[in-house]
Design a protein around this motif. Structure first.
Motif, PDB file in Angstrom:
ATOM      1  N   ASP A 136       0.830  -6.039   7.512  1.00 52.23           N
ATOM      2  CA  ASP A 136       2.532  -6.112   8.256  1.00 52.23           C
ATOM      3  C   ASP A 136       3.133  -6.325   6.807  1.00 52.23           C
ATOM      4  O   ASP A 136       4.340  -5.314   6.582  1.00 52.23           O
ATOM      5  N   ASP A 137       2.177  -6.521   5.712  1.00 48.65           N
ATOM      6  CA  ASP A 137       2.897  -6.124   4.298  1.00 48.65           C
ATOM      7  C   ASP A 137       2.407  -5.421   3.966  1.00 48.65           C
ATOM      8  O   ASP A 137       0.847  -4.792   3.165  1.00 48.65           O
ATOM      9  N   LYS A 138       3.504  -4.633   3.310  1.00 49.42           N
ATOM     10  CA  LYS A 138       2.780  -3.168   3.173  1.00 49.42           C
ATOM     11  C   LYS A 138       1.676  -3.832   1.060  1.00 49.42           C
ATOM     12  O   LYS A 138       0.941  -2.804   1.011  1.00 49.42           O
ATOM     13  N   ASN A 139       1.693  -5.132   0.955  1.00 46.83           N
ATOM     14  CA  ASN A 139       0.481  -4.859  -0.403  1.00 46.83           C
ATOM     15  C   ASN A 139      -0.707  -5.470   0.408  1.00 46.83           C
ATOM     16  O   ASN A 139      -1.522  -5.328  -0.572  1.00 46.83           O
ATOM     17  N   GLY A 140      -0.678  -5.740   1.734  1.00 44.08           N
ATOM     18  CA  GLY A 140      -2.220  -6.320   1.943  1.00 44.08           C
ATOM     19  C   GLY A 140      -2.726  -5.534   2.173  1.00 44.08           C
ATOM     20  O   GLY A 140      -4.388  -5.547   1.445  1.00 44.08           O
ATOM     21  N   LEU A 141      -3.023  -4.497   1.795  1.00 44.27           N
ATOM     22  CA  LEU A 141      -4.096  -3.340   1.447  1.00 44.27           C
ATOM     23  C   LEU A 141      -4.642  -3.104   0.280  1.00 44.27           C
ATOM     24  O   LEU A 141      -5.212  -3.328  -0.558  1.00 44.27           O
ATOM     25  N   VAL A 142      -3.453  -3.426  -0.551  1.00 40.79           N
ATOM     26  CA  VAL A 142      -3.883  -3.063  -2.192  1.00 40.79           C
ATOM     27  C   VAL A 142      -4.689  -4.340  -2.690  1.00 40.79           C
ATOM     28  O   VAL A 142      -5.299  -4.278  -3.511  1.00 40.79           O
ATOM     29  N   MET A 143      -4.399  -5.072  -1.719  1.00 37.95           N
ATOM     30  CA  MET A 143      -5.625  -6.592  -2.248  1.00 37.95           C
ATOM     31  C   MET A 143      -7.152  -6.281  -1.863  1.00 37.95           C
ATOM     32  O   MET A 143      -7.629  -6.842  -2.766  1.00 37.95           O
TER      33      MET A 143
END
Length: 487
Positions: A239-246
């Motif tokens: 739900d945080d847009k940075n999650g998939l970045v990780m």
């Protein structure tokens, strides 16, 4: 007996002068603590360069120096080892010195802006309730199964981490849950540790006094996941847009959790009251004593982690229903005349917004919401007006006060907070430099059924002003004031 060449195993070496078969007593990176037969690691710190203290360390008895630059004048009989990065070398050497203790338990790292302490602490309690021996490395405390130590940093230095992990080995600890801060990752404190899993909570405005940009802050967090081994799991909030970045470059097994998005682990809030949350997690309902949307995320990540570590679903749900809130994290009490006082560590704009929105979703709107909030000194200055805007917008009354001013002028910090207040909210704000007086004023303003939020310090039991620390506990002070007012 520790031999230098064994301690240097896996450390990338650039040059060696002297004997590496020598026996060493301890590893030290603070020259003031050096004793005979120690190894001194010269660290280029944020403020101090350890290379300036190499000669002092030798005079105190150091027999080996680990450094990024070998001195122009070397001392006979001293071993010099040149490395590319002192912090990284220290971390790998610390792991070797203590026998790589992280390999002998399941170490789970929790990183993100908000939620680290709650998730790590509640995972500790959940696994303790499940009958395991467990360790915890958190902002609030360090726990080696049942033995408690005071925490000094969110992520301690490498030697301290490995010393505690070694003690956990001795105590037969099977699982350890550890907060991993951006400072700790950037300063290589977690290098040399073997993680069985990593959890990403969220990313919002914080630590921009240390990291130059938000992108740098994000990328430092990402590095933790990039370095997870393929046997580990990476669990992220998408739900945080940075999650998939990780997850982009990790070798670990990838898992996701969310409340709003399709994910491997999903939750739905069925009820959200001051008494607790009713959640539906992957089609199973569970009542919890924790409150608010942010805790729904925390509990979902805890559920997912427990399942990934082998616990049964039904047992996890039962244990989640027994969990209590963490000290200083939405910790509250209700007085005889029904004034609710909430103490929370919210010290970032996002965390403050989450807490205030949670309270506003629960309350009827007929009562006042009085917020006491400040910002720490010698830290990210750009978040101050944002905190002022959020507090004044989402509260009936906002009282701006001191947090830990440290070396800064408290009034200058408050002025920066005030700059974020929009004109329509001017009359809703009040500034009181003395934090105890600010809390007392909030208590005096509160009527029956009103809600007071005291934000920023949470579990902390001190206040730091001009380098001096004095006892200060928001919870105890508010409780004492309200108890006296009710007599």
């Amino acid at each position: 007996m520790n031999i230098l060449k064994d301690i240097l195993y896996k450390v990338p070496l650039e040059a060696v002068t002297g004997d590496t078969t020598i026996s060493v007593r301890e590893l030290v990176f603070d020259s003031r603590k050096v004793e005979s037969n120690d190894v001194f690691i010269a660290i280029k710190g944020y403020e101090v360069d350890g290379h300036s203290y190499i000669n002092k360390a030798i005079k105190l008895g150091a027999i080996a120096i680990i450094c990024e630059e070998i001195p122009a004048e070397i001392v006979n009989g001293i071993t010099y080892v040149q490395v590319a990065n002192g912090n990284s070398a220290l971390a790998i050497m610390a792991a070797n010195y203590y026998g790589n203790p992280s390999e002998n338990l399941k170490l789970i790292g929790v990183t993100g802006t908000n939620g680290k302490t709650t998730i790590a602490t509640l995972l500790y309690h959940l696994f303790k309730k499940a009958g395991y021996k467990v360790g915890l490395l958190s902002t609030v405390k360090v726990l080696v199964d049942n033995t408690e130590y005071k925490a000094t940093h969110t992520t301690p230095d490498s030697l301290t981490i490995n010393r505690y992990l070694k003690e956990m080995n001795h105590e037969g600890v099977e699982f350890c849950f550890m907060e991993v801060s951006s400072h700790g990752i950037h300063q290589k404190r977690t290098a040399g540790l073997v993680f069985q899993g990593g959890i990403f909570t969220n990313l919002s405005h914080d630590h921009l006094d240390y990291h130059d940009t938000f992108a740098e802050y994000r990328d430092v967090k990402k590095k933790f996941f990039d370095e997870l081994p393929k046997e580990a799991f990476a669990l992220v909030n998408i739900d945080d847009k940075n999650g998939l970045v990780m997850l982009q470059n990790t070798r670990a097994k990838k898992y996701t959790y969310a409340l709003k998005t399709y994910a491997d682990y999903r939750a739905q809030i069925l009820e959200n009251r001051l008494a607790g949350l009713l959640l539906k997690i992957n089609d199973n309902e569970v009542w919890t004593k924790l409150i608010g949307n942010f805790n729904a995320y925390n509990l979902l990540s805890i559920y997912a982690t427990a399942e990934l570590l082998g616990l049964e679903q039904i047992e996890i749900l039962r244990l989640i229903s027994e969990l209590e809130s963490v000290s200083g994290r939405f910790e509250y009490f209700i007085t005889k005349n029904k004034i609710t006082t909430i103490i929370d560590y919210a010290h970032t704009p996002d965390a403050l917004k989450n807490v205030l929105e949670t309270i506003n979703n629960i309350r009827t709107g007929n009562e006042q919401l009085i917020t006491v909030v400040g910002c720490g000194g010698d830290r990210d200055v750009t978040k101050r007006p944002k905190m002022g805007n959020i507090a004044s917008t989402l509260s009936t009354k906002a009282i701006f006060t001191s947090d830990n001013p440290r070396s800064e002028d408290p009034d200058a910090i408050i002025e920066a907070i005030e700059k974020g207040v929009e004109p329509q909210n001017y009359k809703k704000t009040l500034s009181i430099t003395d934090r105890k007086q600010a809390i007392k004023t909030a208590c005096q303003m509160a009527n029956e059924n009103d809600i007071i939020l005291i934000a920023g310090k949470g579990h902390e039991t001190y206040q730091e002003v001009k380098g001096n620390r004095t006892d200060f506990d928001d919870y105890k002070i508010a409780k004492e004031i309200l108890d006296n007012l009710n007599e």
